[in-house]
Design a protein around this motif. Structure first.
Motif, mmCIF file in Angstrom:
data_model
loop_
_atom_site.group_PDB
_atom_site.id
_atom_site.type_symbol
_atom_site.label_atom_id
_atom_site.label_comp_id
_atom_site.label_asym_id
_atom_site.label_seq_id
_atom_site.Cartn_x
_atom_site.Cartn_y
_atom_site.Cartn_z
ATOM 1 N N SER A 182 40.109 -33.343 -22.313
ATOM 2 C CA SER A 182 40.956 -32.651 -21.336
ATOM 3 C C SER A 182 42.081 -31.867 -22.004
ATOM 4 N N MET A 190 39.072 -35.739 -16.109
ATOM 5 C CA MET A 190 40.479 -36.035 -16.385
ATOM 6 C C MET A 190 41.360 -34.823 -16.097
ATOM 7 N N SER A 193 41.561 -33.928 -12.381
ATOM 8 C CA SER A 193 42.421 -34.819 -11.596
ATOM 9 C C SER A 193 43.889 -34.531 -11.902
ATOM 10 N N GLN A 194 44.182 -34.131 -13.155
ATOM 11 C CA GLN A 194 45.559 -33.748 -13.498
ATOM 12 C C GLN A 194 45.985 -32.529 -12.678
ATOM 13 N N GLU A 202 50.429 -35.560 -5.536
ATOM 14 C CA GLU A 202 49.906 -36.895 -5.226
ATOM 15 C C GLU A 202 49.275 -37.464 -6.494
ATOM 16 N N TYR A 203 50.131 -37.812 -7.464
ATOM 17 C CA TYR A 203 49.619 -38.265 -8.749
ATOM 18 C C TYR A 203 48.810 -39.550 -8.609
ATOM 19 N N PHE A 204 49.407 -40.512 -7.908
ATOM 20 C CA PHE A 204 48.774 -41.830 -7.809
ATOM 21 C C PHE A 204 47.383 -41.708 -7.205
ATOM 22 N N TYR A 207 44.780 -39.878 -9.577
ATOM 23 C CA TYR A 207 44.406 -40.648 -10.760
ATOM 24 C C TYR A 207 43.563 -41.855 -10.371
ATOM 25 N N ILE A 208 43.884 -42.456 -9.216
ATOM 26 C CA ILE A 208 43.053 -43.571 -8.752
ATOM 27 C C ILE A 208 41.646 -43.054 -8.437
ATOM 28 N N ALA A 210 40.092 -40.508 -9.704
ATOM 29 C CA ALA A 210 39.377 -40.238 -10.952
ATOM 30 C C ALA A 210 38.957 -41.544 -11.612
ATOM 31 N N ALA A 211 39.848 -42.540 -11.588
ATOM 32 C CA ALA A 211 39.518 -43.839 -12.195
ATOM 33 C C ALA A 211 38.295 -44.432 -11.511
#
Lengths: 241, 236
Positions: A182, A190, A193-194, A202-204, A207-208, A210-211
């Motif tokens: 990335s 990755m 999602s960034q 809405e970072y959380f 990233y969730i 993508a996880a």
């Protein structure tokens, strides 16, 4: 803050990032596949070098695995992407070109992750080759098989079978290493999602998301590997019991 | 391209000054990670099914996702919530260094707990039975028999994990912790000499990893004098 709901943001509508994320997951998968294939080429070559009778070749193989297992994956990717690009740019200047010439991120990423995965794959192949019973090779030679026949009919199928569990581990490593690509700006899972997180704040959430996609990928491919192991080991099962 | 020896030397010196940051990052990660790993291991081998499943889930989650996403989740993701920003936790979570150590530790704990579990399972039953037969209390049994053997069995795999953590510490540069990789990038931004600087950084990492593997191999050697003696007597 959030005007759009969670469902809309992760969905497939005009506001949603669902489709983009799934496509990015596809890129991650293809990147890992390409890296694994490149790694197989490097790995087999290095495994052959490490078990060769020639001292220089052995040292070369040893140096390769030490270097690529000893320096950070991120550094390898930087080295290839920025180092390769600056080399390319100076070559471009030599021919009268101007400005920065970047390396194609997908190819650089696949190559860099492939080189790392190759270092691990080399050990897997070497251990697998050592696990083949010498008597079988001697038997094959005794009934008059040529060298290439021994390889094709006796060694290769067994090495592949013994290598499968190890290759499964390397595959999981490579999926996770592919996230580091990335940094080159390649729109894999990755990076995407960034981007999604940055533009929606809405970072959380992203990233969730993508996880979860990574988890799905590692779980399903892990299952596929154990299926394959069971399939290739079906002739062994009776003996093992 | 001609290699400039002065520049290389200067770069190595500058990067060398960032080595303590990398080392402290790795050191605190391994320490915190080992403590967490013991906790997870305790859950994993507990007879209660719920605890057992919780530990399994933990290992599954942290081993199944890239470390980078875990770091970003903790650094950017958790900090997004107002509740977190107003709580005491914010004192820790707003610091990039603390976030790096936290996410690295959570991740390495998952891998380390599996390493410890494998080692624990290979402690010979006879040794434990012998200890019990001598009338050792549970705690003494753990301290004198089970823990030392587990430690010895775990060391080879653990040294691989330690090397993995040194490599992972480079990711801290992505959340603005100025360890070796981060400083290397700073130097590149000033000098535009990509290859040389990254090669110097690679050299430093190789050296650190070499020392760690050698150190842990030496520790393993020192911890198993009785095994060596037997092997030597068998050979003669």
């Amino acid at each position: 803050m959030a005007q759009a709901g969670i469902v809309e943001m992760l969905g497939f509508g005009p506001q949603g990032w669902g489709q983009v994320l799934l496509l990015a997951a596809m890129v991650t998968f293809l990147l890992t596949l390409a890296a694994m294939a490149a790694g197989a080429v490097f790995g087999i070559a290095i495994a052959a070098a490490k078990s060769s009778a020639h001292r220089g070749l052995r040292a070369l193989g040893e140096a390769y695995t030490t270097v690529f297992r000893g320096i950070p994956e991120l550094l390898v990717i930087y080295l290839f992407y920025f180092g390769g690009s600056s080399l390319l740019t100076s070559v471009g200047r030599l021919f009268g070109g101007e400005g920065f010439i970047g390396m194609p991120p997908f190819i650089v990423g696949a190559l860099a992750v492939g080189l790392i995965s190759g270092a691990y794959q080399a050990e897997v192949y070497r251990a697998a080759a050592l696990a083949v019973v010498p008597g079988e090779i001697e038997a094959a030679r005794a009934i008059g098989m040529s060298r290439s026949q021994v390889w094709r009919r006796v060694l290769a199928p067994q090495v592949l079978r013994f290598a499968l569990p190890g290759l499964g581990n390397v595959w999981q490593l490579s999926i996770k290493d592919s996230a580091l690509v990335s940094v080159t700006g390649l729109a894999e899972l990755m990076r995407t999602s960034q981007k999604a997180a940055g533009s929606t704040n809405e970072y959380f959430l992203f990233y969730i998301a993508a996880a979860v996609l990574y988890l799905v990928m590692t779980t399903f491919t892990g299952r596929a590997f154990s299926r394959l192991e069971a399939h290739t080991g079906r002739s062994l099962r009776r003996a093992a019991r | 391209m001609i290699m400039d020896v002065d520049f290389l030397f200067e770069t190595l010196l500058k990067l060398g000054r960032a080595v303590p940051v990398t080392l402290s990052l790795v050191g605190s990660t391994l320490l915190l990670g080992a403590v967490l790993a013991c906790l997870i291991l305790a859950l994993r081998v507990s007879p209660y099914r719920a605890l057992n499943h919780a530990a399994r889930l933990y290992v599954f989650l942290f081993r199944g996702t890239p470390l980078l996403i875990q770091i970003f989740l903790i650094y950017y993701g958790v900090g997004q919530f107002q509740i977190v920003r107003e709580s005491v936790m914010w004192l820790v979570l707003r610091e990039p260094y603390a976030c790096a150590v936290l996410s690295f530790s959570l991740c390495t704990a998952a891998y380390t707990s599996e390493i410890f579990r494998g080692a624990l399972r290979s402690v010979p039953a006879g040794q434990i039975e012998a200890g019990m037969a001598c009338g050792m209390p549970r705690w003494t049994l753990w301290r004198r028999i089970i823990a030392p053997i587990t430690l010895r069995y775990a060391l080879p795999a653990y040294s691989t994990e330690a090397v993995m953590m040194v490599k992972a510490s480079a990711l801290a540069s992505l959340i603005t912790v100025w360890e070796v990789t981060g400083v290397a990038q700073q130097i590149i931004q000033q000098s535009y000499r990509t290859l040389e600087v990254f090669l110097c950084a690679a050299l430093i990492y190789l050296l650190i990893n070499f020392l760690i593997t050698r150190g842990l191999a030496l520790l393993e050697y020192r911890l198993s004098p009785h095994l060596r003696a037997r092997r030597a007597s068998q050979a003669s």
